[in-house]
Design a protein around this motif. Structure first.
Motif, PDB file in Angstrom:
ATOM      1  N   ARG A 197       0.827  -1.212   0.000  1.00  0.00           N
ATOM      2  CA  ARG A 197       0.000   0.000   0.000  1.00  0.00           C
ATOM      3  C   ARG A 197       0.861   1.261   0.000  1.00  0.00           C
ATOM      4  O   ARG A 197       0.498   2.268  -0.619  1.00  0.00           O
ATOM      5  CB  ARG A 197      -0.939   0.000   1.204  1.00  0.00           C
ATOM      6  CG  ARG A 197      -1.984   1.102   1.145  1.00  0.00           C
ATOM      7  CD  ARG A 197      -2.846   1.137   2.379  1.00  0.00           C
ATOM      8  NE  ARG A 197      -2.124   1.668   3.532  1.00  0.00           N
ATOM      9  CZ  ARG A 197      -2.711   1.972   4.676  1.00  0.00           C
ATOM     10  NH1 ARG A 197      -4.007   1.783   4.832  1.00  0.00           N
ATOM     11  NH2 ARG A 197      -2.004   2.441   5.682  1.00  0.00           N
ATOM     12  N   GLU A 198       1.995   1.210   0.709  1.00  0.00           N
ATOM     13  CA  GLU A 198       2.894   2.364   0.695  1.00  0.00           C
ATOM     14  C   GLU A 198       3.354   2.698  -0.717  1.00  0.00           C
ATOM     15  O   GLU A 198       3.514   3.869  -1.072  1.00  0.00           O
ATOM     16  CB  GLU A 198       4.120   2.087   1.575  1.00  0.00           C
ATOM     17  CG  GLU A 198       3.847   2.114   3.067  1.00  0.00           C
ATOM     18  CD  GLU A 198       5.111   1.850   3.869  1.00  0.00           C
ATOM     19  OE1 GLU A 198       6.198   1.700   3.243  1.00  0.00           O
ATOM     20  OE2 GLU A 198       5.023   1.784   5.103  1.00  0.00           O
ATOM     21  N   ARG A 199       3.567   1.678  -1.532  1.00  0.00           N
ATOM     22  CA  ARG A 199       4.062   1.896  -2.896  1.00  0.00           C
ATOM     23  C   ARG A 199       2.956   2.267  -3.869  1.00  0.00           C
ATOM     24  O   ARG A 199       3.180   3.038  -4.803  1.00  0.00           O
ATOM     25  CB  ARG A 199       4.771   0.638  -3.409  1.00  0.00           C
ATOM     26  CG  ARG A 199       6.020   0.258  -2.633  1.00  0.00           C
ATOM     27  CD  ARG A 199       6.849  -0.778  -3.396  1.00  0.00           C
ATOM     28  NE  ARG A 199       6.076  -1.977  -3.686  1.00  0.00           N
ATOM     29  CZ  ARG A 199       6.023  -3.041  -2.892  1.00  0.00           C
ATOM     30  NH1 ARG A 199       6.694  -3.038  -1.744  1.00  0.00           N
ATOM     31  NH2 ARG A 199       5.317  -4.104  -3.226  1.00  0.00           N
ATOM     32  N   THR A 200       1.744   1.714  -3.659  1.00  0.00           N
ATOM     33  CA  THR A 200       0.694   1.848  -4.670  1.00  0.00           C
ATOM     34  C   THR A 200      -0.548   2.593  -4.199  1.00  0.00           C
ATOM     35  O   THR A 200      -1.354   3.017  -5.028  1.00  0.00           O
ATOM     36  CB  THR A 200       0.254   0.458  -5.140  1.00  0.00           C
ATOM     37  OG1 THR A 200      -0.406  -0.226  -4.047  1.00  0.00           O
ATOM     38  CG2 THR A 200       1.440  -0.376  -5.600  1.00  0.00           C
ATOM     39  N   GLY A 201      -0.719   2.708  -2.888  1.00  0.00           N
ATOM     40  CA  GLY A 201      -1.944   3.292  -2.356  1.00  0.00           C
ATOM     41  C   GLY A 201      -3.098   2.316  -2.299  1.00  0.00           C
ATOM     42  O   GLY A 201      -4.196   2.672  -1.847  1.00  0.00           O
ATOM     43  N   GLU A 202      -2.885   1.083  -2.715  1.00  0.00           N
ATOM     44  CA  GLU A 202      -3.959   0.090  -2.781  1.00  0.00           C
ATOM     45  C   GLU A 202      -3.917  -0.851  -1.586  1.00  0.00           C
ATOM     46  O   GLU A 202      -2.863  -1.383  -1.241  1.00  0.00           O
ATOM     47  CB  GLU A 202      -3.823  -0.752  -4.050  1.00  0.00           C
ATOM     48  CG  GLU A 202      -3.936   0.040  -5.335  1.00  0.00           C
ATOM     49  CD  GLU A 202      -3.697  -0.843  -6.551  1.00  0.00           C
ATOM     50  OE1 GLU A 202      -3.256  -2.006  -6.360  1.00  0.00           O
ATOM     51  OE2 GLU A 202      -3.946  -0.381  -7.669  1.00  0.00           O
ATOM     52  N   GLY A 203      -5.072  -1.092  -1.000  1.00  0.00           N
ATOM     53  CA  GLY A 203      -5.196  -2.142  -0.006  1.00  0.00           C
ATOM     54  C   GLY A 203      -5.395  -3.480  -0.688  1.00  0.00           C
ATOM     55  O   GLY A 203      -5.414  -3.577  -1.918  1.00  0.00           O
ATOM     56  N   GLN A 204      -5.555  -4.505   0.077  1.00  0.00           N
ATOM     57  CA  GLN A 204      -5.826  -5.827  -0.488  1.00  0.00           C
ATOM     58  C   GLN A 204      -6.337  -6.750   0.600  1.00  0.00           C
ATOM     59  O   GLN A 204      -6.306  -6.429   1.785  1.00  0.00           O
ATOM     60  CB  GLN A 204      -4.580  -6.431  -1.132  1.00  0.00           C
ATOM     61  CG  GLN A 204      -3.420  -6.682  -0.167  1.00  0.00           C
ATOM     62  CD  GLN A 204      -2.219  -7.270  -0.875  1.00  0.00           C
ATOM     63  OE1 GLN A 204      -2.271  -8.400  -1.373  1.00  0.00           O
ATOM     64  NE2 GLN A 204      -1.127  -6.497  -0.925  1.00  0.00           N
ATOM     65  N   ARG A 205      -6.807  -7.902   0.161  1.00  0.00           N
ATOM     66  CA  ARG A 205      -7.291  -8.906   1.109  1.00  0.00           C
ATOM     67  C   ARG A 205      -6.171  -9.874   1.447  1.00  0.00           C
ATOM     68  O   ARG A 205      -5.428 -10.314   0.569  1.00  0.00           O
ATOM     69  CB  ARG A 205      -8.473  -9.670   0.520  1.00  0.00           C
ATOM     70  CG  ARG A 205      -9.117 -10.622   1.505  1.00  0.00           C
ATOM     71  CD  ARG A 205     -10.501 -11.033   1.074  1.00  0.00           C
ATOM     72  NE  ARG A 205     -11.212 -11.658   2.176  1.00  0.00           N
ATOM     73  CZ  ARG A 205     -12.502 -11.931   2.166  1.00  0.00           C
ATOM     74  NH1 ARG A 205     -13.229 -11.607   1.106  1.00  0.00           N
ATOM     75  NH2 ARG A 205     -13.072 -12.505   3.207  1.00  0.00           N
ATOM     76  N   VAL A 206      -6.054 -10.204   2.714  1.00  0.00           N
ATOM     77  CA  VAL A 206      -5.089 -11.182   3.208  1.00  0.00           C
ATOM     78  C   VAL A 206      -5.893 -12.331   3.805  1.00  0.00           C
ATOM     79  O   VAL A 206      -6.734 -12.107   4.672  1.00  0.00           O
ATOM     80  CB  VAL A 206      -4.173 -10.565   4.284  1.00  0.00           C
ATOM     81  CG1 VAL A 206      -3.220 -11.612   4.839  1.00  0.00           C
ATOM     82  CG2 VAL A 206      -3.404  -9.368   3.719  1.00  0.00           C
ATOM     83  N   GLU A 207      -5.654 -13.544   3.335  1.00  0.00           N
ATOM     84  CA  GLU A 207      -6.378 -14.702   3.832  1.00  0.00           C
ATOM     85  C   GLU A 207      -5.395 -15.733   4.388  1.00  0.00           C
ATOM     86  O   GLU A 207      -4.423 -16.099   3.727  1.00  0.00           O
ATOM     87  CB  GLU A 207      -7.209 -15.334   2.718  1.00  0.00           C
ATOM     88  CG  GLU A 207      -8.303 -14.408   2.195  1.00  0.00           C
ATOM     89  CD  GLU A 207      -9.137 -15.064   1.104  1.00  0.00           C
ATOM     90  OE1 GLU A 207     -10.190 -15.637   1.428  1.00  0.00           O
ATOM     91  OE2 GLU A 207      -8.711 -14.998  -0.066  1.00  0.00           O
TER      92      GLU A 207
END
Length: 373
Positions: free
Chosen positions: A179-189
């Motif tokens: 997220r620091e690099r792209t601004g995007e969050g994501q799902r972690v499973e």
């Protein structure tokens, strides 16, 4: 960093406590009236609270919300909207039914790292309850633990939950770096079953590479010898001899240097093949001194060994070694184990004791501008 913690019991709360120790603001969202299941898991209790709960919930704020109530659900969404990380370990599909599923919340918080912890995954395993004992059994750990021919033995703690919490934390940190690099969050499973299979390391690798099915060997190691428990004159002693040099030194210290030249014992592979003869050869000399005496003699010579301590002995050892294993009682409530990671610039901090149920509800509602809720 703000963490919206919907986790319960152990895997999720353990992970979020470690993050809280390192500076994260963790908001623990609990059921009104009962809260986290572990609040009732006792005895033992300390200061009227279950020590199980106390052990994994310091440095958090507790908010009680009924997620089936529209007003409380709106408050939960407001917490999630300002969070960097969400952690949940409900049955798969529960957060979606509540209106807090990943696709729904990322629409308003696209940078959110959304961590889901399950027992057996979100597909075919969704119907199976994720209890540590169940996963130890079904995931193979019990089959390689305990005495040969036994029914299987669980580990003395909920080890799979702890391992899964560590894996979840690693996944969250990797997602935050992304997220620091792209601004995007994501799902972690993360699932308890896959975490256990990964943690079975050499046993799992042996099975996948050769088709062999490992079995319980008591305190013995399938690939190393001597690597087990022996009886000293007063109590059990562990030897963990990892190479031929250590074995030669062991033989010298017990007064039988010729053992190291015996073809049955000269190399590790041979020692594994002749384990019973090896144990017989070592048991007599080792029974001639106390465990503490052997610990001093063999440790000084570079041979890994030690007595089997109870928890009192284990903490006493860590104290003697200067590892500071305890949190000062005044810092975070009674009976707290220190954070295991030492950081030179940003060390763990113990700011608050584990919260009473709903202790911070009014405070957080005011921060969100929702006093009417």
């Amino acid at each position: 960093m703000v963490v919206a913690d919907f986790g319960r019991v152990l895997a999720g709360p353990y992970m979020t406590m470690l993050l809280a120790d390192l500076g994260a603001e963790v908001v623990k969202i609990e059921r009104p009236g009962s809260g986290d299941d572990t609040r009732a898991w006792g005895p033992p209790f300390a200061d009227g609270q279950a020590t199980y709960f106390l052990g994994v919930n310091r440095n958090k704020r507790s908010v009680t919300l009924d997620l089936t109530d529209p007003a409380d659900l709106a408050t939960a969404r407001a917490i999630v909207d300002r969070a960097d990380v969400l952690v949940e370990n409900f049955r798969p599909g529960t957060m979606d039914r509540l209106g807090l599923g990943y696709e729904r919340v990322r629409a308003s918080n696209p940078g959110l790292v959304y961590c889901s912890v399950t027992g057996f995954g979100a597909a075919e395993g969704a119907r199976l309850p994720g209890y540590d004992l169940l996963v130890q059994a079904m995931g193979g750990l019990m089959s390689v633990t305990g005495e040969p021919g036994g029914a299987g033995t669980k580990a003395g703690v909920a080890l799979v939950d702890v391992i899964t919490g560590l894996h979840a934390g690693l996944g969250v940190l990797a997602a935050l770096r992304h997220r620091e690099r792209t601004g995007e969050g994501q799902r972690v499973e993360v699932s308890l079953l896959t975490s256990l299979l990964s943690a079975l390391t050499n046993q799992a690798a042996a099975h996948l590479a050769t088709g062999a099915v490992p079995r319980a060997m008591g305190n013995r190691h399938p690939s190393i010898a001597p690597y087990e428990v022996f009886e000293a004159s007063d109590r059990p002693l562990v030897l963990a001899v990892g190479n031929d040099r250590q074995f030669r030194v062991l033989c010298e210290r017990i007064g039988d240097p010729g053992l190291a030249d015996d073809p049955r014992f000269a190399a590790n592979t041979a020692r594994v093949a002749h384990r019973e003869e090896l144990v017989e050869a070592l048991s007599g000399p080792l029974a001639g001194r106390t465990a503490d005496a052997w610990f001093e003699v063999l440790t000084e010579a570079g041979v890994p060994c030690g007595p089997i301590n109870d928890l009192a002995g284990a903490f006493a050892l860590a104290d003697r070694l200067g590892l500071a294993p305890r949190v000062p009682a005044s810092a975070a409530g009674p009976g707290q184990v220190a954070h295991p990671i030492t950081l030179g610039a940003t060390p763990a901090a113990y700011r608050t004791a584990p919260p009473r149920l709903g202790e911070h509800t009014d405070e957080l509602l005011a921060e969100l501008g929702r006093p009417e809720a």
